[in-house]
Scaffold this motif. Structure first.
Motif, PDB file in Angstrom:
ATOM      1  N   LEU A  43      26.820  80.579  75.930  1.00 26.16           N
ATOM      2  CA  LEU A  43      26.666  82.024  75.836  1.00 26.16           C
ATOM      3  C   LEU A  43      27.797  82.673  76.616  1.00 26.16           C
ATOM      4  O   LEU A  43      28.146  82.205  77.692  1.00 26.16           O
ATOM      5  N   ALA A  59      20.615  76.100  77.728  1.00 20.38           N
ATOM      6  CA  ALA A  59      19.351  76.524  78.347  1.00 20.38           C
ATOM      7  C   ALA A  59      18.857  77.822  77.717  1.00 20.38           C
ATOM      8  O   ALA A  59      17.658  78.011  77.523  1.00 20.38           O
ATOM      9  N   ALA A  60      19.793  78.688  77.370  1.00 22.15           N
ATOM     10  CA  ALA A  60      19.411  79.993  76.844  1.00 22.15           C
ATOM     11  C   ALA A  60      19.358  79.997  75.320  1.00 22.15           C
ATOM     12  O   ALA A  60      19.549  81.031  74.686  1.00 22.15           O
ATOM     13  N   ALA A  92      17.080  80.164  73.240  1.00 21.94           N
ATOM     14  CA  ALA A  92      16.161  81.131  72.637  1.00 21.94           C
ATOM     15  C   ALA A  92      16.842  82.467  72.378  1.00 21.94           C
ATOM     16  O   ALA A  92      16.452  83.199  71.454  1.00 21.94           O
ATOM     17  N   VAL A  93      17.850  82.795  73.164  1.00 20.93           N
ATOM     18  CA  VAL A  93      18.552  84.064  72.978  1.00 20.93           C
ATOM     19  C   VAL A  93      19.150  84.137  71.574  1.00 20.93           C
ATOM     20  O   VAL A  93      19.131  85.185  70.930  1.00 20.93           O
ATOM     21  N   VAL A 117      15.236  87.426  70.958  1.00 20.78           N
ATOM     22  CA  VAL A 117      14.096  87.604  71.856  1.00 20.78           C
ATOM     23  C   VAL A 117      13.831  89.091  72.003  1.00 20.78           C
ATOM     24  O   VAL A 117      14.723  89.907  71.822  1.00 20.78           O
ATOM     25  N   ARG A 118      12.581  89.436  72.324  1.00 19.67           N
ATOM     26  CA  ARG A 118      12.167  90.838  72.495  1.00 19.67           C
ATOM     27  C   ARG A 118      12.593  91.702  71.330  1.00 19.67           C
ATOM     28  O   ARG A 118      13.116  92.801  71.513  1.00 19.67           O
TER      29      ARG A 118
END
Lengths: 719, 719
Positions: free
Chosen positions: B151, B182-183, B185-186, B190-191
């Protein structure tokens, strides 16, 4: 919980009135304007904003504040405004405000047709490029009020980069939160970005901490996002949730705890209720262990069906026992415990050790509540029920149905689970670990970790405390006991059940981020506790920590015969937060004088594999005697020239000589070799050198734990 | 390295001409326009942009592209444009472009007055809210061309959330990179944020991979940031660095490796150069170990000063030995090795095992180069120098100066370091670990891990390979050997020196992000290797993995007598990526039938502590026989009712009965109890149940490693 003095008086009255009116309306969530009154009262900065109840209102307000603005729906029934389509950012003209007003009101109506809509909040928009952070507080079932801090935006949600502290916070603790997140460097400014205003963030954390501490009914505060800039920190969104404050269980004073625990651990007389002459009965095992363990005090068997048990006069009731009794050990079925406990209470015995199972752990909560009530009525402290008993080795006391244990030493071990207690016993016996006490806690109906920690902290025979636990009945009492103990001796905790709750946690608000385990982790660290990652680690730390003297400084030096071990030992140093000393030139030259020209000084000091005992001896002696070095890690390589026991003998001798001169440095060793290294390790361990075969990690982990304690105890600066 | 077929022909010609002209000018960094020609040729999307050489030019270009635009200095001498103040973003009007042009040219002049300034790049600005990512490639000293993904923004720099793969990538590997950060999901959104276009990112990774694979002289590519949106991915900044491509060392064919390694590990005749009758000499130890180890082939001592050594005829030179010889073991000082190796070559012996030290490890690189050259001239493969020798247990071969080892079994172990080799030997003997080979690699002047891996992969006596290493001479050869081996048997690697390089890495470009260890970690995982975190872990995996049958599915069930062990075993399952089965109602009822009413079915299945052997037996049998369960973790609690050896005997018997019925499931056990559990664990281990005392972590770690292998081998779907 309102035990902290604070300076808010008029301000407190404002908050009180907001909370009271919300609760009078039966609401548990504050509206945005209410939230702003609360944060204003506590000096928490928020953007300029006002409520518009009409579209024209909104336009006028925005004109006054200057564009761009943010528009947000205001409804007591809508908590997650973004999800409801109730937020518009960057609204940059009169026309846009006009259109935006209708849009979000429409969205909110669609989201929840029942929602009461009070209007639209018009808010000054914060500078682009500010760092978003989250500041919050929540109510943890174990620890009560806790404060949270993390980087805002989607990453806090995905990477869970958040840190927690007990409220109330002092300034040092608040400041430490900024350094405790993985992305801490972001706050200091990276790639030319400016650093944020740390004082403003620290201040905001303290204010939130004070707020929840002053008003226990505030269950949760979320300031998310907070915009942090070089000149301040402004909370752009406020969410405050109320709940009935939890009632804390009754507290004993430190003096009362020490008095009853001292009688438990150093009794003059013990009664065994349910003592038996019959092999295989628990009441028989307990009697035998007390007698064979060599307990020098009085042992009074209680059994209405016997006159004599194992050569001791038996009594029909504990009430018939002559003189004072300090401990009553129960070895009777659960259903008879209550009646016998009444008699213990009437006799004025201060401690009841309840071995029997059949209480809360089998669903018999009512039976357990009954005995707790009896105990409280008489002021009897209860250990258990559902335990193997306990050992107090320096008092030759084995009040347990297991086997005796008699290796006296410096570590006190406790376990919530009986199985783990048996593992403690087996490990200790197998490794000849010196123990001051082993205590089963079981259902923890009364006595728990904080009672024992308070006692062991003061016990001169205990140099280290290691505790297996699955929960804490009162996290704050434990933290208080740990803080009182850690400056004197290390506390190791194995917290079981550490992953499940964390894995289930989800969502972005502070409550959901506070997965059990992360809260335990941060708060145990805050209390100075060493957290063991697993059972074996706890046992090894328990064995090693009392053996090692405290380090006096950060300079760790590796001396190794095997270059390969040196590399792995260096890896382990990084893993365990140890600092390899940069060897100054004169010291480097001094080491070089002892080793072959192709050996490497520096650090690790590689003395090379074929060296005689004299090379190990000279370099270890230099490592001990040079005052700039604070700890030694030895890597031994089994050769014909220097066999394992020769290495062990010379190392133990050089360490003993140094100690005779007043030089006390921690020395750990990794022995690589054939099976003779096992005996060499045992020899070294008995002589104060923490030595392990076939592992480069374990000796360094033990040293790392000792350093972690030394920092927590204030003997060394923070790492 | 240009060994991959590719579809770019005209495009390749474009890149070739750009690279050639840059190199003709002696430049190693491409300018932005050159970078764009390269990325255009390979179909890597970039924003509309053009070079302005005057302020008016810039205004005209910006007008054509539409506002806002980005302005960037163009200079072959300024690589870090942001640091030079050479970048302006969000330039949103004609006036701002005009002012910006002068500002950044001025800044660049201040930053480096010598810099040649070619103009200002005017670039279309990418949509706000796009996800910034980094795509890059670099040249790793061990693995050659590698591709990086992470990222973008400051967090990649601070949190180092980056993943690496060997180039060239296939689509599956490229796609796996998006899930390996690790990120991750971004990227999925998300949200409420939309997911990025994964195909576009995967495509970009492949194109970068192809580019560096096709042009070995491209040392580094940085696309940073890349703006990823739901509709595509656009590289906003391109940085390409050239260097001389490294020359790979000569490769042996798989057949050639297998042929020489087979003669090394299964020799018919061994010569010992420097054999001796004198106790304490290495040449004496080697002879004794060969003879006492029971080697059935010919053993030929070579020593010009003796006629007979230990009852075998001695020869003055290896050239005098009659018949074929497969291995020459050298036990002579370093200075005599070259001459003797010449004779080994002339004799046509395929393998030289060089025990002596005194080569590169003591700074005598020239001497080592000399022997490597001699060996290459004659086609002799060299093991060592600077090693303890090697063991091939199924061939009763102990060609070492240590002690014999004769417990035949399934694991082959290798170590780069002699000290670690001694730890392997001691551990194996202490735990009675079944071994197929132990090999010292030392200086790895020729034979290295990929040669041995190739052989052990085919060796029917070897079920698992465990390797300690500090470096790889040829990372690509190792990966190829690992990929060929892992589908057949597990490969465990302890990579030492794993933390130092990582700790030193800094900065944001792909080369600096590629700290040694993260690259090793990702690429070893990509190759299906199990990486042991420490020496003891490697040894325990080596001992346990050959004992466990491969799991047939994901459903792991814990059966425990101690509730406390159950919690810790569950923790360990999460740590090691194991899935606790959700027990279906009928199976739950079946377990419940065997356990007390207050015991807990579910998972862990808590049979409670006081149960007789029959309860353990019934529940373990059910766990083995129900086909929905794939692996068992047992938690034993020492009681009088079910003593340790009773538990061990019943468990081994039930497991053996199941195997007789064709049911092969991995079973591991944690034994909590007094010291008798140690003998019970040894009994279980010998009978195929991986059992450990005083630890809940170790048995689960072993099962986790077996699962990790099963997934890498394609026996189970990815975890």
């Amino acid at each position: 919980m309102t035990d902290s003095a604070h300076q808010y008086t008029y301000e407190s009255a404002v908050v009180r009135s907001v909370l009271d009116s919300a609760r009078a309306e039966g609401r548990t969530a504050l509206t945005a304007p209410e939230g702003k009154r609360v944060t204003d009262a506590y000096g928490i900065a928020t953007p300029a904003e006002a409520l518009a109840t009409t579209c024209d209102d909104a336009v006028a307000l925005a004109d006054r504040m200057g564009f761009p603005v943010v528009l947000k729906i205001v409804s007591p029934d809508i908590l997650h405004k973004t999800e409801a389509g109730g937020v518009l950012v960057g609204v940059d003209s009169t026309a846009a405000v006009r259109a935006g007003y209708s849009t979000i009101v429409g969205n909110a109506r669609k989201y929840d047709p029942e929602a009461r809509i009070l209007g639209v909040q018009v808010q000054q928009m914060l500078p682009a490029g500010a760092q978003e952070v989250i500041v919050g507080a929540t109510t943890d079932p174990t620890f009560g009020k806790i404060v949270a801090f993390g980087l805002g935006g989607v990453l806090v949600e995905v990477l869970k980069d958040v840190t927690f502290r007990l409220a109330p916070l002092d300034d040092t603790e608040a400041a430490s939160m900024l350094d405790s997140i993985a992305a801490a460097a972001v706050l200091r400014g990276v790639r030319g970005a400016p650093a944020v205003d740390r004082a403003a963030l620290t201040g905001m954390l303290r204010r939130v901490s004070d707020l929840v501490n002053d008003f226990p009914e505030i269950a949760e505060v979320d300031l998310n996002p907070v915009f942090a800039t070089p000149e301040g920190a402004t909370a752009a969104d406020i969410r405050i949730i109320l709940a009935e404050p939890a009632v804390r269980r009754p507290q004993f004073t430190r003096e009362a705890i020490l008095e009853s625990m001292t009688r438990l651990m150093k009794p003059a007389a013990v009664a065994v209720i349910g003592a038996s002459s019959e092999d295989g009965k628990i009441g028989n095992s307990v009697m035998k262990n007390l007698i064979n363990g060599g307990f020098a005090g009085d042992i009074h068997p209680v059994n209405p069906k016997a006159d004599d048990i194992l050569g001791r006069k038996a009594y029909g009731s504990v009430l018939d026992v002559p003189g004072d009794v300090d401990v009553a050990v129960f070895a009777i079925p659960a259903k008879f415990v209550a009646a016998a406990l009444e008699e213990v209470g009437r006799k004025g015995i201060p401690n009841a050790v309840l071995i029997p199972s059949g209480f809360a752990e089998t669903g018999e909560e009512a039976l357990q509540d009954e005995i707790v009530a009896i105990a409280q009525r008489y002021g009897v402290r209860v250990l258990g029920p559902n335990i193997y008993g306990y050992y107090s080795t320096w008092h030759d006391l084995c009040a347990t149905f297991c086997t005796p244990y008699d290796v006296k030493g410096g570590v006190a071990l406790t376990s919530q689970s009986g199985g783990i207690g048996m593992a403690i016993l087996g490990f200790a016996r197998s490794t000849n670990t010196g123990v001051s006490a082993i205590v089963g806690l079981g259902n923890k109906s009364d006595i728990d970790e904080d009672d024992l920690l308070t006692y062991f902290g003061e016990d001169p025979n205990t140099q280290c405390i290691a505790m297996h636990l699955e929960d804490l009945k009162d996290g704050r009492a434990f933290v208080a006991a740990a803080r009182a103990t850690v400056p004197k001796k290390p506390v190791v905790v194995l917290k079981a059940g550490r992953t499940s709750a964390g894995a289930k946690a989800a969502g972005s608000h502070t409550g959901a981020l506070a997965g059990d385990d992360k809260v335990y982790d941060d708060i145990l660290r805050q209390a100075g506790v060493i957290r063991a990652p697993g059972l074996r680690d706890m046992l090894e730390y328990a064995r090693a920590l009392p053996v090692l003297p405290p380090p006096q400084g950060d300079n760790v030096v590796i001396i190794t015969g095997a270059g390969g071990s040196g590399v792995l030992l260096s890896d382990a140093c990084v893993d365990h937060g140890l600092k390899l000393m940069e060897i100054p030139p004169d010291l480097d030259a001094a080491f070089k004088a002892f080793i072959p020209p192709f050996g490497a000084a520096g650090n690790p000091i590689d003395i090379t594999g074929g060296e005689p005992p004299s090379t190990y001896e000279a370099t270890i002696r230099l490592g001990l005697e040079d005052p700039r070095i604070h700890a030694l890690i030895l890597g031994y390589w089994h050769t014909i020239v220097t066999p394992p026991m020769v290495f062990a003998e010379l190392t133990a001798r050089v360490v003993a000589e140094a100690r005779a001169k007043g030089i006390h440095k921690p020395v750990v060793a990794s022995l690589a070799g054939d099976t003779e290294v096992e005996a060499a390790c045992a020899y070294l361990f008995e002589r104060g050198v923490v030595a392990y075969p076939y592992t480069t990690e374990q000796p360094v982990a033990a040293l790392g734990a000792k350093y972690q304690w030394a920092r927590a105890a204030g003997l060394l600066p923070p790492g």
